[in-house]
Design a protein around this motif. Structure first.
Motif, mmCIF file in Angstrom:
data_model
loop_
_atom_site.group_PDB
_atom_site.id
_atom_site.type_symbol
_atom_site.label_atom_id
_atom_site.label_comp_id
_atom_site.label_asym_id
_atom_site.label_seq_id
_atom_site.Cartn_x
_atom_site.Cartn_y
_atom_site.Cartn_z
ATOM 1 N N ILE A 1 0.837 -1.197 0.000
ATOM 2 C CA ILE A 1 0.000 0.000 0.000
ATOM 3 C C ILE A 1 0.875 1.251 0.000
ATOM 4 O O ILE A 1 1.818 1.360 0.796
ATOM 5 C CB ILE A 1 -0.943 0.006 1.220
ATOM 6 N N VAL A 2 0.558 2.172 -0.898
ATOM 7 C CA VAL A 2 1.194 3.491 -0.914
ATOM 8 C C VAL A 2 0.068 4.505 -0.749
ATOM 9 O O VAL A 2 -0.795 4.626 -1.616
ATOM 10 C CB VAL A 2 1.954 3.745 -2.223
ATOM 11 N N ALA A 3 0.066 5.205 0.380
ATOM 12 C CA ALA A 3 -1.076 6.074 0.692
ATOM 13 C C ALA A 3 -0.611 7.410 1.249
ATOM 14 O O ALA A 3 0.229 7.464 2.153
ATOM 15 C CB ALA A 3 -2.007 5.389 1.696
ATOM 16 N N SER A 4 -1.176 8.466 0.715
ATOM 17 C CA SER A 4 -0.914 9.797 1.254
ATOM 18 C C SER A 4 -1.983 10.140 2.281
ATOM 19 O O SER A 4 -3.040 9.510 2.338
ATOM 20 C CB SER A 4 -0.926 10.840 0.131
ATOM 21 N N THR A 5 -1.681 11.126 3.108
ATOM 22 C CA THR A 5 -2.655 11.652 4.058
ATOM 23 C C THR A 5 -3.054 13.034 3.594
ATOM 24 O O THR A 5 -2.202 13.864 3.272
ATOM 25 C CB THR A 5 -2.064 11.713 5.472
ATOM 26 N N HIS A 6 -4.340 13.270 3.561
ATOM 27 C CA HIS A 6 -4.850 14.522 3.020
ATOM 28 C C HIS A 6 -5.398 15.384 4.145
ATOM 29 O O HIS A 6 -6.093 14.891 5.041
ATOM 30 C CB HIS A 6 -5.945 14.219 1.996
ATOM 31 N N GLY A 7 -5.060 16.683 4.100
ATOM 32 C CA GLY A 7 -5.595 17.606 5.099
ATOM 33 C C GLY A 7 -5.209 17.196 6.510
ATOM 34 O O GLY A 7 -4.081 16.813 6.790
ATOM 35 N N GLU A 8 -6.171 17.244 7.403
ATOM 36 C CA GLU A 8 -5.913 16.944 8.813
ATOM 37 C C GLU A 8 -6.149 15.464 9.115
ATOM 38 O O GLU A 8 -7.048 15.091 9.870
ATOM 39 C CB GLU A 8 -6.810 17.816 9.699
ATOM 40 N N ASP B 1 -9.537 25.811 -1.584
ATOM 41 C CA ASP B 1 -9.420 25.553 -0.147
ATOM 42 C C ASP B 1 -10.283 24.373 0.283
ATOM 43 O O ASP B 1 -11.482 24.336 0.005
ATOM 44 C CB ASP B 1 -9.830 26.809 0.618
ATOM 45 N N GLU B 2 -9.673 23.415 0.971
ATOM 46 C CA GLU B 2 -10.411 22.223 1.377
ATOM 47 C C GLU B 2 -11.262 22.459 2.622
ATOM 48 O O GLU B 2 -12.423 22.043 2.682
ATOM 49 C CB GLU B 2 -9.468 21.059 1.650
ATOM 50 N N LYS B 3 -10.697 23.126 3.625
ATOM 51 C CA LYS B 3 -11.367 23.236 4.921
ATOM 52 C C LYS B 3 -12.726 23.900 4.814
ATOM 53 O O LYS B 3 -13.690 23.472 5.459
ATOM 54 C CB LYS B 3 -10.488 24.026 5.900
ATOM 55 N N HIS B 4 -12.830 24.932 4.007
ATOM 56 C CA HIS B 4 -14.071 25.681 3.951
ATOM 57 C C HIS B 4 -14.787 25.510 2.608
ATOM 58 O O HIS B 4 -15.845 24.903 2.536
ATOM 59 C CB HIS B 4 -13.787 27.160 4.236
ATOM 60 N N MET B 5 -14.192 26.040 1.538
ATOM 61 C CA MET B 5 -14.878 26.035 0.251
ATOM 62 C C MET B 5 -15.246 24.635 -0.209
ATOM 63 O O MET B 5 -16.409 24.346 -0.518
ATOM 64 C CB MET B 5 -14.005 26.741 -0.792
ATOM 65 N N ALA B 6 -14.264 23.742 -0.303
ATOM 66 C CA ALA B 6 -14.530 22.402 -0.846
ATOM 67 C C ALA B 6 -15.532 21.644 0.015
ATOM 68 O O ALA B 6 -16.391 20.916 -0.499
ATOM 69 C CB ALA B 6 -13.222 21.622 -0.972
#
Length: 610
Positions: free
Chosen positions: A119-126, A565-570
């Motif tokens: 498995i190759v996995a990134s972590t996104h945001g928080e 912006d992920e936290k708010h807009m997305a």
């Protein structure tokens, strides 16, 4: 032990080679080499293979293992996907039968049959999984997940140590697979933004541990030429060997009186042989502020000309140059502060990193840089060489490409908003954005590379309708989308939702979009300028106003793209889409969420968020 001709069966030339090689081998490399040599010596008599099963030479015991390997990736921007592809190519070279798949495309009900899982996995945001990892992540952590006693696995986790939940997605996968009964082929490796060396080491270890399972005469030799280096061999320039691009244009897109500054950058790619598509990014290696560097050196009492190492190869440069170009000094991370505390006798710093003070440490890290750290916890009695060894390499800053290579050969355009703010009594500046805004002149060069993002791409069929949602600099890739569609004569409908603060000063690329509307390249455009009305209006409000027509586009098979912006807009746009599906489609919330999930799996719902 030194090899000699007198005490070994080797020639003088072989002895010299062995004496140079053996002292440099790690314990794991020695074990692997021992197994490999054993396999060669016994391959004609004792190592018997059957179509899909062979004997494993292991540090623990000999067990049966399948030749088949499944490689799954969870990737938002393409890093994990690229590394997974590299790993798969290496495994195929060793004779394994490889299944490479995005987690969103993997059929979870076949997991029970998998014996080798990488498995190759990134972590996104928080700490959240990337979009294409969510279905598999949720399945694995549900009650439907099967027992996996026959599974061997290993995890490569990508992340950013400046976030609290560093590499959390990879850690979760690693922990859960163990809970379900799996055994590790190789320990999990957590990679920071500068992941090249760590990823290469993980790939080499996985290959070494699996390679002993088969006869492999076609790929003899060291395993250090990972895919990261392979890319460099195929292309003259890459992430690890950036191209020096000349600045052709650098203008402020915002009008006079705006509270914002957004730079439109045009870079020459002539001579680079870079190929890019709309949806890809450019990585820029910026230069730190000279004032910040000199303040740091002065505070620590170091010499600007002292030589310090800038990489694992031992290459040295003067301290001032290294801090300007090679190391990140504007962001504090938990690992950095914890390591710095080991070089300090300051009681306050020791208390800050002590167990139980995680909240205090997190609050301290917010908005502070390296100069804050050395000022707040002086005195320091540490050499520049030792202190610099704790720092992260300067990470590239990724920016969505705002142009089409078909429309503008040998050029790439970027949209960069200048970051400036005040925190803890000092003015703060975005490293790359401020360099571009204040110190970058026409004719100068930037170190850059093209970062391919296969998860944010136009539909393969040009008549497919598209819906683009990108306020502020999030509109950059959609400029590229529309240039591409104009150049290729795409027939599909296109709808843009764009927002910013003020119509008169903040409408980025206004003339371009208005021309595309006039020419029919852009079917319709809805805008929201939040500061021009008494009640703030954002893109999600415009979407709700047009919900009936928007739902019809979805039903016609439209692709939806979100950038920004992920936290708010997305987050708000995602919830708005769910609301539209409920109201216009008569769906329950559960069904509306499932509708969007299916769109993601069909690649019809794509996000480039940060």
């Amino acid at each position: 032990m030194q090899f000699q001709v007198m005490n070994s069966p080797f020639s003088q030339e072989q002895v010299e080679l062995l004496n140079r090689l053996v002292p440099t081998l790690t314990q794991e490399q020695q074990i692997w080499l021992s197994g490999y040599l054993t396999a060669i010596n016994t391959s004609n008599t004792t190592l018997h293979t059957i179509p899909d099963v062979t004997t494993v030479i292991s540090t623990d015991s000999s067990v049966a293992i399948s030749r088949e390997v499944t490689v799954l990736f969870g990737s938002q921007t393409g890093n994990s996907q690229g590394l997974a592809k590299t790993l798969s190519q290496k495994l195929e070279g060793l004779g394994f039968q490889v299944t490479l798949s995005s987690m969103s495309d993997f059929k979870s009900n076949t997991l029970k049959k998998v014996q080798n899982l990488l498995i190759v996995a990134s972590t996104h945001g928080e700490g959240t999984p990337p979009d294409n990892a969510i279905p598999f992540y949720e399945f694995l952590h549900s009650k439907r997940a099967p027992k996996l006693e026959d599974l061997q696995f290993s995890v490569l986790a990508l992340g950013d140590s400046s976030y609290e939940f560093y590499c959390q997605t990879g850690k979760d996968f690693d922990k859960r697979l163990e809970e379900l009964g799996g055994q590790r082929i190789s320990p999990r490796v957590d990679c920071d933004l500068d992941y090249d060396d760590s990823a290469a080491e993980w790939i080499d270890n996985v290959l070494a541990n699996l390679r002993g399972t088969i006869e492999s005469t076609s790929t003899s030799g060291a395993l250090t030429a990972t895919g990261i280096e392979k890319v460099a061999e195929q292309s003259a320039y890459s992430r690890t060997f950036p191209f020096k691009a000349e600045v052709l244009e650098n203008i402020n897109l915002n009008g006079r009186g705006s509270d914002r500054e957004t730079r439109h950058l045009e870079l020459s790619l002539e001579g680079s042989n870079f190929q890019y598509e709309p949806g890809d990014c450019v990585g820029i290696y910026p230069e730190n502020s000279l004032g910040l560097v000199e303040s740091l050196i002065e505070k620590m009492g170091w010499s600007s000309e002292e030589l310090v190492s800038v990489n694992k190869k031992g290459e040295q440069r003067p301290l001032r140059e290294a801090l300007l170009n090679n190391y990140e000094i504007t962001v504090l991370t938990k690992p950095l502060v914890e390591q710095a505390a080991k070089l300090s006798s300051n009681n306050e710093l020791q208390a800050l990193v002590a167990p139980g003070n995680e909240v205090e440490l997190k609050n301290y890290l917010e908005g502070r840089d390296l100069l804050d750290l050395v000022q707040d916890f002086s005195p320091w009695e540490v050499s520049a060489r030792d202190f610099v060894s704790l720092l992260r390499k300067m990470p590239a800053r990724l920016y969505s490409i705002a142009s089409s290579s078909k429309a503008r050969p040998d050029e790439v355009h970027l949209t960069i908003r200048t970051v400036q703010y005040e925190a803890h009594g000092r003015d703060r500046y975005g490293v790359c954005s401020t360099q571009c805004a204040e110190r970058l002149e026409l004719g100068e060069q930037l170190s850059m590379y093209v970062h391919h993002n296969p998860n944010f791409k136009l539909p393969t069929k040009s008549d497919t309708p598209i819906i683009m949602i990108g306020p502020g600099t999030g509109v950059a890739p959609f400029r590229a989308f529309l240039e591409e569609r104009e150049e290729s004569g795409a027939e599909g409908k296109a709808w843009l939702f764009y927002g910013d603060q003020h119509l008169l000063t903040d409408f980025l690329y206004q003339l371009d979009f208005q021309r595309w509307v006039k020419d029919g390249v852009l079917t319709r455009m809805d805008v929201a300028f939040s500061r021009d009305t008494a009640k703030k209006v954002y893109v999600q409000h415009r979407m709700l106003e047009k919900r009936n027509e928007l739902y019809q586009w979805l039903e016609e098979g439209a692709f939806v793209y979100i950038c920004g912006d992920e936290k708010h807009m997305a987050h708000d746009v995602h919830n708005t889409l769910i609301t539209i599906l409920e109201q216009e489609g008569g769906k329950s919330r559960e069904d509306a969420v499932a509708y969007l999930t299916e769109m993601q799996q069909q690649k019809r719902y794509q996000r480039d968020v940060y």
